[in-house]
Design a protein around this motif. Structure first.
Motif, PDB file in Angstrom:
ATOM      1  N   ASN A 104      69.733   6.320 -34.898  1.00 47.23           N
ATOM      2  CA  ASN A 104      69.110   6.803 -36.180  1.00 47.23           C
ATOM      3  C   ASN A 104      67.741   7.652 -35.606  1.00 47.23           C
ATOM      4  O   ASN A 104      66.853   7.260 -35.932  1.00 47.23           O
ATOM      5  CB  ASN A 104      68.943   6.209 -37.430  1.00 47.23           C
ATOM      6  N   VAL A 105      67.812   8.845 -34.769  1.00 45.86           N
ATOM      7  CA  VAL A 105      66.706   9.436 -34.197  1.00 45.86           C
ATOM      8  C   VAL A 105      66.678  11.033 -34.669  1.00 45.86           C
ATOM      9  O   VAL A 105      67.749  11.456 -34.862  1.00 45.86           O
ATOM     10  CB  VAL A 105      66.439   9.162 -32.760  1.00 45.86           C
ATOM     11  N   GLN A 106      65.722  11.546 -34.458  1.00 45.34           N
ATOM     12  CA  GLN A 106      65.438  12.913 -34.860  1.00 45.34           C
ATOM     13  C   GLN A 106      64.865  13.512 -33.382  1.00 45.34           C
ATOM     14  O   GLN A 106      64.162  13.108 -32.736  1.00 45.34           O
ATOM     15  CB  GLN A 106      64.484  13.294 -35.837  1.00 45.34           C
ATOM     16  N   PRO A 107      65.202  14.850 -33.129  1.00 48.96           N
ATOM     17  CA  PRO A 107      64.902  15.290 -31.740  1.00 48.96           C
ATOM     18  C   PRO A 107      63.410  15.955 -31.881  1.00 48.96           C
ATOM     19  O   PRO A 107      63.057  16.082 -32.983  1.00 48.96           O
ATOM     20  CB  PRO A 107      65.821  17.025 -31.809  1.00 48.96           C
ATOM     21  N   ASP A 108      62.807  15.743 -30.790  1.00 49.36           N
ATOM     22  CA  ASP A 108      61.294  16.077 -30.530  1.00 49.36           C
ATOM     23  C   ASP A 108      61.380  17.576 -30.035  1.00 49.36           C
ATOM     24  O   ASP A 108      61.758  18.006 -29.077  1.00 49.36           O
ATOM     25  CB  ASP A 108      60.587  15.063 -29.645  1.00 49.36           C
ATOM     26  N   LEU A 109      60.909  18.452 -31.082  1.00 50.47           N
ATOM     27  CA  LEU A 109      60.926  19.952 -30.706  1.00 50.47           C
ATOM     28  C   LEU A 109      59.795  20.214 -29.637  1.00 50.47           C
ATOM     29  O   LEU A 109      60.168  20.799 -28.629  1.00 50.47           O
ATOM     30  CB  LEU A 109      60.334  20.583 -31.828  1.00 50.47           C
ATOM     31  N   ASN A 110      58.899  19.297 -29.509  1.00 50.11           N
ATOM     32  CA  ASN A 110      57.826  19.711 -28.160  1.00 50.11           C
ATOM     33  C   ASN A 110      58.400  19.562 -26.934  1.00 50.11           C
ATOM     34  O   ASN A 110      58.210  20.231 -26.126  1.00 50.11           O
ATOM     35  CB  ASN A 110      56.720  18.648 -28.695  1.00 50.11           C
ATOM     36  N   GLN A 111      59.455  18.513 -26.742  1.00 47.22           N
ATOM     37  CA  GLN A 111      59.945  18.283 -25.732  1.00 47.22           C
ATOM     38  C   GLN A 111      61.149  19.299 -25.611  1.00 47.22           C
ATOM     39  O   GLN A 111      61.448  19.642 -24.574  1.00 47.22           O
ATOM     40  CB  GLN A 111      60.503  16.789 -25.492  1.00 47.22           C
ATOM     41  N   ILE A 112      61.854  19.641 -26.756  1.00 40.52           N
ATOM     42  CA  ILE A 112      62.836  20.750 -26.603  1.00 40.52           C
ATOM     43  C   ILE A 112      62.393  21.948 -25.908  1.00 40.52           C
ATOM     44  O   ILE A 112      62.975  22.573 -24.844  1.00 40.52           O
ATOM     45  CB  ILE A 112      63.425  20.787 -27.931  1.00 40.52           C
ATOM     46  N   PHE A 113      61.072  22.351 -26.257  1.00 41.80           N
ATOM     47  CA  PHE A 113      60.578  23.731 -25.861  1.00 41.80           C
ATOM     48  C   PHE A 113      60.184  23.587 -24.581  1.00 41.80           C
ATOM     49  O   PHE A 113      59.897  24.748 -23.933  1.00 41.80           O
ATOM     50  CB  PHE A 113      59.288  23.877 -26.892  1.00 41.80           C
ATOM     51  N   GLN A 114      60.073  22.413 -23.896  1.00 38.72           N
ATOM     52  CA  GLN A 114      59.578  22.400 -22.598  1.00 38.72           C
ATOM     53  C   GLN A 114      60.860  22.265 -21.483  1.00 38.72           C
ATOM     54  O   GLN A 114      60.787  22.346 -20.354  1.00 38.72           O
ATOM     55  CB  GLN A 114      58.841  21.021 -22.242  1.00 38.72           C
ATOM     56  N   ILE A 115      62.079  22.439 -22.147  1.00 37.95           N
ATOM     57  CA  ILE A 115      63.203  22.256 -21.177  1.00 37.95           C
ATOM     58  C   ILE A 115      63.285  23.685 -20.591  1.00 37.95           C
ATOM     59  O   ILE A 115      63.217  24.763 -21.248  1.00 37.95           O
ATOM     60  CB  ILE A 115      64.505  22.410 -22.224  1.00 37.95           C
ATOM     61  N   PRO A 116      63.353  24.015 -19.247  1.00 42.63           N
ATOM     62  CA  PRO A 116      63.679  25.299 -18.696  1.00 42.63           C
ATOM     63  C   PRO A 116      64.645  26.114 -19.561  1.00 42.63           C
ATOM     64  O   PRO A 116      65.697  25.766 -19.497  1.00 42.63           O
ATOM     65  CB  PRO A 116      63.930  24.882 -17.381  1.00 42.63           C
ATOM     66  N   GLY A 117      64.251  27.420 -19.578  1.00 41.09           N
ATOM     67  CA  GLY A 117      65.458  28.471 -20.040  1.00 41.09           C
ATOM     68  C   GLY A 117      65.223  28.430 -21.560  1.00 41.09           C
ATOM     69  O   GLY A 117      66.306  29.151 -22.283  1.00 41.09           O
ATOM     70  N   MET A 118      64.472  27.332 -22.136  1.00 41.21           N
ATOM     71  CA  MET A 118      64.597  27.280 -23.891  1.00 41.21           C
ATOM     72  C   MET A 118      63.986  28.724 -24.144  1.00 41.21           C
ATOM     73  O   MET A 118      64.287  28.946 -25.544  1.00 41.21           O
ATOM     74  CB  MET A 118      63.874  26.121 -24.128  1.00 41.21           C
ATOM     75  N   PHE A 119      62.834  29.119 -23.432  1.00 38.90           N
ATOM     76  CA  PHE A 119      62.511  30.567 -24.125  1.00 38.90           C
ATOM     77  C   PHE A 119      62.947  31.579 -22.932  1.00 38.90           C
ATOM     78  O   PHE A 119      63.141  31.404 -21.734  1.00 38.90           O
ATOM     79  CB  PHE A 119      61.058  30.591 -23.967  1.00 38.90           C
ATOM     80  N   ALA A 120      63.259  32.665 -23.530  1.00 41.01           N
ATOM     81  CA  ALA A 120      63.739  34.071 -22.579  1.00 41.01           C
ATOM     82  C   ALA A 120      62.741  34.225 -21.694  1.00 41.01           C
ATOM     83  O   ALA A 120      61.514  34.240 -21.911  1.00 41.01           O
ATOM     84  CB  ALA A 120      64.282  35.112 -23.381  1.00 41.01           C
ATOM     85  N   ALA A 121      63.306  34.401 -20.487  1.00 40.22           N
ATOM     86  CA  ALA A 121      62.245  34.717 -19.217  1.00 40.22           C
ATOM     87  C   ALA A 121      61.321  35.793 -20.012  1.00 40.22           C
ATOM     88  O   ALA A 121      61.568  36.773 -20.379  1.00 40.22           O
ATOM     89  CB  ALA A 121      62.700  35.210 -18.231  1.00 40.22           C
ATOM     90  N   GLY A 122      60.041  35.667 -19.332  1.00 40.37           N
ATOM     91  CA  GLY A 122      58.916  36.598 -19.624  1.00 40.37           C
ATOM     92  C   GLY A 122      58.268  37.338 -18.464  1.00 40.37           C
ATOM     93  O   GLY A 122      58.523  38.369 -18.122  1.00 40.37           O
ATOM     94  N   GLY A 123      57.716  36.338 -17.624  1.00 37.00           N
ATOM     95  CA  GLY A 123      56.809  36.978 -16.379  1.00 37.00           C
ATOM     96  C   GLY A 123      57.597  37.531 -15.564  1.00 37.00           C
ATOM     97  O   GLY A 123      57.517  38.464 -14.730  1.00 37.00           O
ATOM     98  N   ASP A 124      59.014  37.066 -15.301  1.00 31.98           N
ATOM     99  CA  ASP A 124      59.903  37.421 -14.294  1.00 31.98           C
ATOM    100  C   ASP A 124      61.010  38.679 -14.844  1.00 31.98           C
ATOM    101  O   ASP A 124      61.573  38.974 -13.853  1.00 31.98           O
ATOM    102  CB  ASP A 124      60.820  35.942 -13.764  1.00 31.98           C
ATOM    103  N   ALA A 125      61.058  38.613 -15.950  1.00 34.20           N
ATOM    104  CA  ALA A 125      61.814  39.668 -16.572  1.00 34.20           C
ATOM    105  C   ALA A 125      61.382  41.120 -16.118  1.00 34.20           C
ATOM    106  O   ALA A 125      60.103  41.335 -16.146  1.00 34.20           O
ATOM    107  CB  ALA A 125      62.068  39.635 -18.020  1.00 34.20           C
ATOM    108  N   GLU A 126      62.438  41.997 -15.864  1.00 33.79           N
ATOM    109  CA  GLU A 126      61.957  43.599 -15.562  1.00 33.79           C
ATOM    110  C   GLU A 126      61.626  44.184 -16.794  1.00 33.79           C
ATOM    111  O   GLU A 126      62.532  44.192 -17.803  1.00 33.79           O
ATOM    112  CB  GLU A 126      63.216  44.042 -14.869  1.00 33.79           C
ATOM    113  N   PRO A 127      60.317  44.615 -17.221  1.00 33.57           N
ATOM    114  CA  PRO A 127      59.890  45.372 -17.983  1.00 33.57           C
ATOM    115  C   PRO A 127      60.861  46.667 -18.463  1.00 33.57           C
ATOM    116  O   PRO A 127      61.119  47.274 -17.369  1.00 33.57           O
ATOM    117  CB  PRO A 127      58.487  45.615 -17.853  1.00 33.57           C
TER     118      PRO A 127
END
Length: 299
Positions: A104-127
């Motif tokens: 009976n546990v709930q996910p930790d959003l802080n840990q989820i957001f640190q997972i590689p790829g959880m946010f779309a690429a920013g610095g390496d994306a071609e503008p």
């Protein structure tokens, strides 16, 4: 019509909503001997810096200017946005594992957001090249606002400098009047003083008169007053022409200060005749320093 005089101090912020997202451009400028541009851009905007630098150089000649630009994307999938697919997959896997183990546990959003790829690429994306035009448009608008700010302050500084220069001009005119009336008295007192010093020494009277004339000529402040008046007139002309005046004023003020110092050195020790001239020369130096303080702020 004269060109506007600008202060080097100013601030501008522009926020624009575009098809590419919300663009925010901030410009902040302070004093600097030359044009010093510092860019603080979102990751991936490096290819746009050269065009942005050229745009700022077209509207600014001097100053340390911080240029900040950010883009908040309007929809998922843009640089820095949440990777919804991965996020939902992680939550599904987490719930399935928790159910399977009877936890009976709930996910930790802080840990989820640190997972590689959880946010779309920013610095390496071609503008997106289409974003450049939108950014430059916002930058040009911000630069216009910045210069309006700097021109208002420049007009105020010009008024202050004109007032101080008026004090210098009027002081030079009064010194000239005092000098003209004091020359005969100064010659007479100088001759009397030399005769007292040479009372026991045989001197040719004609030679004595010549020496008095030579000393008086070396002590004359006529040329210094004339140059001070000329420089004050040049200062007004520089302000009237406008544009980039800071460096021109700096050089001219050095010359005006030099003339005031020479006047002070020549009028020291000549009694009451020089007291008023000394007061006026000191007032000129004070005004010159006040002008210098304001001129340091001008482009």
């Amino acid at each position: 019509m004269s060109a506007p005089i600008r202060s080097m101090t100013g601030f501008a912020r522009v926020h624009k909503t575009t098809p590419h997202g919300d663009i925010t451009v901030t410009l902040k400028s302070v004093n600097h001997r030359g044009l010093d541009l510092h860019f603080h851009l979102d990751a991936g905007f490096d290819p746009f810096e050269a065009a942005m630098r050229a745009a700022v150089k077209r509207v600014a000649l001097r100053g340390h200017i911080d240029i900040r630009c950010s883009l908040a994307h309007a929809q998922d999938g843009g640089p820095g946005s949440l990777n919804s697919t991965l996020f939902q997959a992680y939550l599904g896997a987490f719930r399935q594992a928790a159910q399977a183990e009877g936890l009976n546990v709930q996910p930790d959003l802080n840990q989820i957001f640190q997972i590689p790829g959880m946010f779309a690429a920013g610095g390496d994306a071609e503008p997106d090249p289409a974003v450049e035009g939108a950014i430059l448009g916002a930058l040009n608008e911000a630069a216009t606002i910045l210069n309006q700010f700097r021109e208002r302050e420049g007009a105020e500084l010009r008024a202050v400098i004109r007032e101080q220069n008026r004090i210098i001009r009027e002081g030079a005119a009064e010194m000239e009047q005092i000098r003209t009336g004091a020359i005969p008295a100064f010659h007479a007192r100088l001759l009397e003083r030399l005769q007292e010093l040479a009372a026991n020494v045989a001197l040719d009277p004609q030679r004595l008169v010549q020496e008095v004339a030579l000393i008086a000529d070396r002590s004359d402040i006529g040329e210094e007053i004339s140059r001070l008046k000329i420089h004050a007139r040049q200062l007004d002309e520089i302000l009237e022409a406008g544009g980039e005046v800071g460096k021109k004023l700096d050089f001219l003020l050095q010359e005006m200060n030099r003339e005031s110092n020479t006047i002070l050195s020549k009028t020291s020790g000549i009694g009451e005749v020089g007291l008023r001239i000394t007061d006026l020369a000191l007032a000129s130096k004070a005004s010159i320093e006040k002008i210098r303080e304001q001129a340091l702020n001008l482009e």
